[in-house]
Design a protein around this motif. Sequence first.
Motif: not given
Length: 380
Positions: A140-154
């Motif tokens: 989920a974090g990887t997908l979110l990071g790809g769609m928005i940014s790695w900062r969103t993942t954090m």
Amino acid sequence: MLALGTFAVGTDAFVVAGVLPSIAASLHIGIAAAAQSVTVFCLAYAVLAPVLATLTGAWPRRRALLTGLLVLAAGNAATALAPSYGALLATRLPAAVGAALFTPAAAAAATTLTAPQHRARALSYVLVGLVSATALGVPAGTLLGGMISWRTTMWLSALLAALAAAALALWLPHVPQPPRIGLRTRLAPLGDRRVTALLATTVAISIGNYLFHTYIAVILSPVTGGDTTSLAVLLLVGGLAATAGVLVTAAWADRFGPRRVIAAVTGALAVCLVLAPAAISLGPAVAAVLMAACGFAAWSTTVPQQHRLIAAAPHSAPLAVALNAAAVYASAAMAGGTGGLVLDGFGPTALPWAAAGCVLLGLATSELAHRMTARPSRSQ
């Protein structure tokens, strides 16, 4: 609820592997340099876990658990806001402090809340949260990071820690205060050569595991082409297989014995790692099969190793399990640095081979530990 907390810790520790290329591009650094954020987190955890458990031994368990999760959430929020590479590394320290405070306290709480005959299973359930994070949190974090940014993942990692803290604050039953344990006593199981051999097994297998998984985005790049959705799907396949592997091999350990299970799954993992470069070159379907096989085998030593440690040190089982968790994080730190050297020196295709060598070393160490366990320890 304790497993939810370890799920948050596991997501925070491992989600970075799926967004390494994004971090590297955003901060204008190499992927090997970005991976050192994992090294900093895991090394700090391994060093701080026994120290913080000692320093906070007199705290009420609810305070220790909630403080750990809230510090973890704050550290992740700081990582999401990091403006530079130096700041990124610095913010991983408070996150590691929170994780190092929470996980041993969660293991101790699990043993306190359950009857003696169920403590090994309770410990397993709590620590399975770390593994299940690979099934859901990391993809989920990887997908979110790809769609928005790695900062969103954090930010997602910070939110998970905050939600776990809220759940514990609302529903955690009273946890009796355990006796205070000094650092020397906490490290005492290391004086037993059987425990030391088992921890060495954990280290070798875990280094191989994390050599592969820390750099998984780079290793799978020939089949994903850098597409984060494809990577997230493959990570989800591996994560679901990992969760199934933990549950299945826990039952196998009861039926066939933990040492035989460890020998079987580490041998299978070594074969999978050796075949990984060829399998990835054959396309997404074969890569998915590879991720399922690696995921199933990679984490299946978790519960059998805990059972072996508890059998080797029955009077200090929570301490031995806590040392095992510290060994896992120390291994992840060593894998991050070692993998960076392998990647820079030999390229991504060499990473699975290096991982396989470490796993085979772990298999040899496991057999040595079995021979030691079969004979009375001189320290007993």
